[in-house]
Design an enzyme around this catalytic site. Structure first.
Site, mmCIF file in Angstrom:
data_model
loop_
_atom_site.group_PDB
_atom_site.id
_atom_site.type_symbol
_atom_site.label_atom_id
_atom_site.label_comp_id
_atom_site.label_asym_id
_atom_site.label_seq_id
_atom_site.Cartn_x
_atom_site.Cartn_y
_atom_site.Cartn_z
ATOM 1 N N SER A 103 -7.884 -27.476 17.728
ATOM 2 C CA SER A 103 -8.856 -27.769 18.772
ATOM 3 C C SER A 103 -9.310 -26.504 19.490
ATOM 4 O O SER A 103 -8.592 -25.500 19.531
ATOM 5 C CB SER A 103 -8.249 -28.731 19.793
ATOM 6 O OG SER A 103 -7.215 -28.088 20.525
ATOM 7 N N GLU A 136 -10.521 -21.837 13.270
ATOM 8 C CA GLU A 136 -11.346 -22.949 12.774
ATOM 9 C C GLU A 136 -11.076 -24.123 13.686
ATOM 10 O O GLU A 136 -10.019 -24.743 13.631
ATOM 11 C CB GLU A 136 -10.979 -23.251 11.315
ATOM 12 C CG GLU A 136 -12.051 -24.053 10.582
ATOM 13 C CD GLU A 136 -11.905 -25.551 10.771
ATOM 14 O OE1 GLU A 136 -12.548 -26.089 11.703
ATOM 15 O OE2 GLU A 136 -11.156 -26.166 10.011
#
Length: 597
Positions: A277, A298
């Site tokens: 997240s 990512e």
């Protein structure tokens, strides 16, 4: 003709020999991995046979152990340790020692490691998919598509091209360094730290591990507390393959735990790869700043799925539903915003509604269900909150999938696929990452409008654009601010492992996959050496030797113009001036004259 004929025969013979050699499979050792405690044979020990009821509250688990259970059935799987800061540092230290030996390994040895893994994966596809399915709730088909195929493609790409992209790369030395040879070398960074998410427990371990090991690094992988049971088994496969090639046994480590475990890893390694997240990604960046190590993030996305009016509706509707459900059953990280041209909006909604209504949720290993359970406990509450916010602002639910016979105690582990219309960008559902099987569909009237809508997001991971005119689809995709784009397809970019993968904005930065991801595991070193050593060496010209002559600057002016002047005659005139100053007996006169002028 007499000269070319033997060459043609030799070339043809060489081609035939190469083809015949391809038919001979390489000799690759087989490995045995203990599966006695992961196979669901109905005879597991009593302590692993009860239904697990996770505690309610802000933290699902805490303490010194990580509890593992099947999200689809809530069957208890056991527990793994939550490693402390000191335990993590000890593991990293062992990997660091092993990496110093592995850095000297040959590419031949590294390729053998990959082939052993590939052989095992292909032979044990069902086992790997079943373990992934039990730990995350995804179906066997989804596990095969997202776990097996992507990993095999990654291995195949590394076997085919990995070595060539890690060899020294020669570059132009430029005009001023014509007598030099310039190159870029790629050296291992040391120990890579990877903190990976739960949605692809097999691939998320193998993806960073393959790149790190092939580039000569060691790696420590902190697996998610939501998929630790499967991760620990997959680690056995890696250990067995390393042992088969005689590699250091501590070269790869898989660690388990919560936030403390991840924080300890960040402070101990030479690079961090994080999949998760944005909130946690920011904390990792902050911690990594203390040691100034590189970070690849990512952080998920809110991918736009754009459907123009000139498409094959039946085909695109099937892809659209697959895009919602494709990752970890209902734990999807695929398309989350659907933009459909006004002319076909009603028809598209009708077709996806029909498909979604035929979808049934339930225990994925039973075989008759289309989707699995939510891996993270209480995630359904977040999804309901997003849906309710949209309904309060005027949206409408037009279809929902069915829940199978899953038992009343486990209902909150499932979220049926949901189609919602009349949505807009004031709704949280269109702005926040849902990571669930919700399909919000919005109308658009022009290409300019849909580009504006797609870019109206803090995320920028990927997008998919569908049109009967490929040039039009390509033009729309090129204007969307995202790291990856698929034209008339969905998620195909990730199956091309030669391509880098990653996003922009709150979807993160840096890339894994492809040349960029492989080289991101390396210390990229620029090297310059004499091209014709020892016959031609660098020598400082007399006018700029210490003490610098009075005409030193004039010499530099002429040298710059001789090398980089735009006109050939100006460059020749400057070169004559350079040669003249190099041969002058009295270097001071020209400079004094220039100043007097």
């Amino acid at each position: 003709m007499a000269f070319w004929w033997p060459l043609l025969v030799l070339a043809f013979a060489y081609g035939i020999c190469r083809f015949l050699l391809m038919l001979i499979p390489p000799k690759v050792p087989s490995i045995d991995v203990d599966t006695s405690d992961v196979l669901d044979d109905g005879n597991q020990a009593q302590e692993n046979s009860f239904i697990y009821v996770p505690p309610r509250g802000t933290s699902q688990q805490s303490g010194k152990i990580v509890q593992c259970y099947e999200p689809a059935t809530m069957k208890y799987l056991g527990y793994v340790p939550a490693l402390t800061h000191e335990e993590v540092k000890d593991r990293v230290s062992k990997v660091r020692k092993a990496q110093k030996m592995w850095a000297k390994s040959s590419f031949k040895q590294r390729r053998l490691f990959l082939r052993i893994l590939l052989k095992y994966i292909i032979k044990h596809q069902a086992l790997i998919c079943e373990i992934s399915s039990r730990d995350t709730g995804k179906t066997m088909v989804d596990a095969s598509l997202g776990e097996i195929m992507t990993t095999c493609e990654k291995i195949n790409w590394l076997l085919s091209e990995g070595e060539q992209w890690l060899k020294p790369e020669y570059r132009s030395s430029g005009r001023s360094m014509l007598h030099k040879r310039a190159k870029v070398e790629f050296h291992p960074l040391g120990v890579i730290g990877a903190i990976v998410s739960w949605n692809y427990p097999f691939h998320n371990i193998f993806n960073p591990m393959l790149a790190a090991i092939f580039s000569g690094n060691g790696i420590v992988i902190k697996i998610s507390e939501h998929a630790s049971w499967s991760g620990c088994f997959y680690f056995r496969i890696i250990q067995s393959a390393l042992a088969a090639i005689g590699a250091p046994e501590d070269l790869v480590e898989v660690i388990t735990g919560f936030a403390e475990t991840g924080e300890a890893l960040v402070s101990s390694v030479d690079k961090v790869i994080f999949v998760g997240s944005p909130g946690v990604g920011k904390m990792i960046m902050n911690n990594a700043s203390n040691t100034l190590i590189p970070v690849t993030l990512e952080l998920g996305g809110k991918d736009a799925f754009i459907v123009c009016e000139d498409v094959d509706l039946d085909h695109v509707a099937q892809i659209a539903v697959r895009a919602v459900l494709q990752s970890s059953g209902q734990n999807c990280a695929g398309a989350e915003r659907f933009y459909v041209h006004r002319e076909i909006y009603s028809s598209f909604v009708s077709k996806v509604t029909k498909i979604v209504k035929s979808v049934t949720a339930g225990p994925p290993l039973v075989g008759k269900y289309d989707m699995g359970a939510l891996c993270m406990h209480e995630h359904s509450e977040k999804l309901e909150g997003l849906v309710n916010d949209a309904l309060d602002k005027g949206a409408e639910i037009v279809a929902r999938g069915n829940l199978g016979h899953i038992g009343e105690d486990a209902v909150d582990q499932y979220f049926p696929p949901t189609v919602i219309v009349n949505v807009n960008h004031t709704m949280r559902l269109m702005q926040e990452e849902a990571f669930g099987p919700i399909m919000p569909i919005m109308k658009f009237s022009s290409d300019e409008e849909v580009v504006r809508l797609a870019n109206d997001s803090k995320y920028g991971l990927g997008c998919a654009v569908f049109s009967g005119n490929q040039s039009r689809a390509r033009e729309i995709a090129s204007q969307i601010h995202a790291g990856v784009a698929a034209v008339n397809d969905f998620a195909s970019t990730y199956m091309c492992q030669s391509l880098p993968f990653g996003g922009v904005k709150h979807s993160g930065f840096g890339r894994f996959g492809g040349v960029e991801g492989l080289r991101a595991c390396c210390l990229v070193k620029a090297v310059v050496e004499d091209r014709w050593w020892p016959f031609v060496k660098t020598k400082i010209p007399k006018p700029i030797q210490y003490p610098v002559a009075e005409n030193g600057f004039e010499f530099q002016e002429s040298l710059v113009e001789a090398l980089y002047g735009l006109g050939i005659w100006d460059r020749l005139r400057a070169l004559v001036n350079v040669l003249k100053m190099l041969t002058e007996q009295n270097p001071g006169g020209s400079s004094n004259k220039r100043r007097n002028d």
